[in-house]
Design a protein around this motif. Structure first.
Motif, PDB file in Angstrom:
ATOM      1  N   ASN A 275      -4.227  -2.709   1.004  1.00  0.00           N
ATOM      2  CA  ASN A 275      -3.968  -2.434   2.422  1.00  0.00           C
ATOM      3  C   ASN A 275      -4.503  -3.564   3.299  1.00  0.00           C
ATOM      4  O   ASN A 275      -3.871  -3.955   4.295  1.00  0.00           O
ATOM      5  N   LEU A 278      -2.139  -6.454   3.362  1.00  0.00           N
ATOM      6  CA  LEU A 278      -0.969  -6.197   4.205  1.00  0.00           C
ATOM      7  C   LEU A 278      -1.320  -6.306   5.690  1.00  0.00           C
ATOM      8  O   LEU A 278      -0.559  -6.874   6.488  1.00  0.00           O
ATOM      9  N   LYS A 279      -2.466  -5.773   6.087  1.00  0.00           N
ATOM     10  CA  LYS A 279      -2.869  -5.805   7.501  1.00  0.00           C
ATOM     11  C   LYS A 279      -3.202  -7.224   7.953  1.00  0.00           C
ATOM     12  O   LYS A 279      -2.964  -7.585   9.115  1.00  0.00           O
ATOM     13  N   ILE A 312       0.113   1.760   7.366  1.00  0.00           N
ATOM     14  CA  ILE A 312      -0.730   1.324   6.241  1.00  0.00           C
ATOM     15  C   ILE A 312      -2.039   2.106   6.279  1.00  0.00           C
ATOM     16  O   ILE A 312      -2.578   2.387   7.350  1.00  0.00           O
TER      17      ILE A 312
END
Length: 409
Positions: A275, A278-279, A312
């Protein structure tokens, strides 16, 4: 008649021995010659010499008691006094007298030694009693008990005193041992009671720990396990066998719970790492919107990024502030651009700014005219005062003009 230096035999066969007190009859001899008679009684004398020599040696080299020595001396003295031997009987008396003096000296020596030993034994036993009485108050149960047993062995190895003294000291010694044993027994009885109470408390803690081992309410359950551990430590120890068994059950229940939690957390941590990746990609995409050149497009783009961001899940706790801070920075930049746009496009604000600017400009122009008139009239003081006022109004006007420029005109 026959004779020698210590005796003689007369014509009747009577044998005499010479002493300091004169001649003494030894006996009568009819079975042989006078020489044989003297030889016989001289041998008896030699026998006495040998016996006295042996007794002297026993007194000097052995532990012959004074009583036994005195009996032996009396026996020999009787033989000497009965004059049944021919020889220097006076010399034998002197030796026996000297032997008596030696025996008496040894008697006094032994008496003194015995008194010294008795004093030493008394001192030693009094020391043992004092130490035993001190140990009776000790809480060092094992060490004090072993020391008291050693003191008993030491006591047994010491000589007895007179009955009264020995009994008094033994009474104190025995009382100290009994007092210690009584205190130790009471201590361990209380300890057994405490351990039984601890066992009951820990059985309840184990039952709760086992009931929580399958829980998936990770936070509250872990906190409760910490509380149970604190309660366990506060409960004290149970009996050894019970303590070991209860602890194994208690620890086993915890292990089941924390192993399951660790497995879940490991999966969650792996997901949060993904996560975060992705962030970070979304934060990088959002940062490309700054500086804002097209507010409408920037708002739309940031809204899209934010929607994907919210979809997310969580990221690792130690990285959360850093990555969220990057998004907040972009959001603040867009908000500032919106505020600037609003100020430029708000009619009421623009009108207020224009009105204030016009009022300030009129005031400045008026002050300048008054300054020129005052100088023309030669009133420089008034002109200087008006000039200072003009500086303040001019500063306000400059600020208002700058604000008006932000509205685009």
């Amino acid at each position: 008649m026959s004779s020698d230096p210590w005796g003689r035999v007369d014509e009747t066969g009577t044998v005499y021995v010479r002493t300091a007190e004169g001649e003494k009859v030894v006996g009568s001899w009819q079975a042989g010659t006078p020489e044989e008679a003297l030889a016989y009684f001289e041998r008896k004398y030699e026998g006495l010499v040998v016996e006295i020599g042996l007794l002297e040696r026993r007194v000097r080299t052995t532990d012959l008691s004074a009583k036994d020595a005195q009996i032996a001396i009396d026996h020999l003295r009787t033989q000497v006094e009965e004059h049944h031997a021919v020889g220097d009987l006076d010399a034998l008396r002197v030796r026996l007298d000297k032997l008596i003096a030696n025996v008496e000296a040894r008697r006094e020596e032994r008496k003194a030694q015995k008194a010294k030993q008795a004093d030493e034994a008394r001192t030693a036993k009094e020391t043992l009693v004092v130490e035993a009485e001190e140990l009776a108050q000790s809480d060092q149960w094992r060490a004090a008990g072993e020391r008291l047993r050693a003191l008993v062995d030491t006591w047994k190895g010491l000589p007895r005193l007179d009955r009264k003294s020995d009994d008094e000291l033994w009474h104190r010694f025995s009382h100290a041992r009994s007092a210690f044993s009584k205190r130790r027994k009471a201590h361990f009885a209380a300890l057994d009671a405490q351990r039984e109470d601890a066992r009951k408390v820990k059985e309840k803690l184990v039952a709760e720990a086992e009931s929580l081992s399958k829980s998936t309410d990770w936070g509250p359950t872990a906190a409760r396990y910490r509380e149970l551990m604190a309660d366990w430590k506060a409960a004290g120890r149970a009996q050894r066998e019970a303590e070991d068994d209860l602890w194994n059950r208690f620890r086993g229940a915890q292990d089941v719970f924390f192993a399951a939690r660790s497995e879940v957390f490991a999966e969650r941590d792996a997901e949060q790492v993904e996560n975060l990746k992705l962030k970070e990609e979304l934060a990088e995409e959002a940062e490309k919107l700054v500086p804002v050149t097209d507010l409408k497009a920037a708002r739309a783009a940031f809204r899209s990024v934010n929607e994907r961001w919210e979809a997310i899940g969580h990221v690792p706790r130690d990285a959360r502030a850093r990555v969220e801070g990057r998004m907040h920075a972009v959001e603040r930049a867009i908000q500032e651009a919106e505020e600037g746009e609003w100020r430029r496009t708000n009619p009421e604000a623009r009108a207020r700014a224009a009105g204030l600017t016009g009022q300030l400009q009129a005031a400045v122009d008026k002050l300048r005219a008054e300054i020129d008139a005052a100088r023309a009239a030669g009133n420089n003081a008034k002109a200087d005062k008006l000039a200072r006022e003009l500086e303040g109004r001019q500063a306000l006007l400059d600020q208002a003009l700058k604000g008006l420029e932000e509205f685009g005109g």
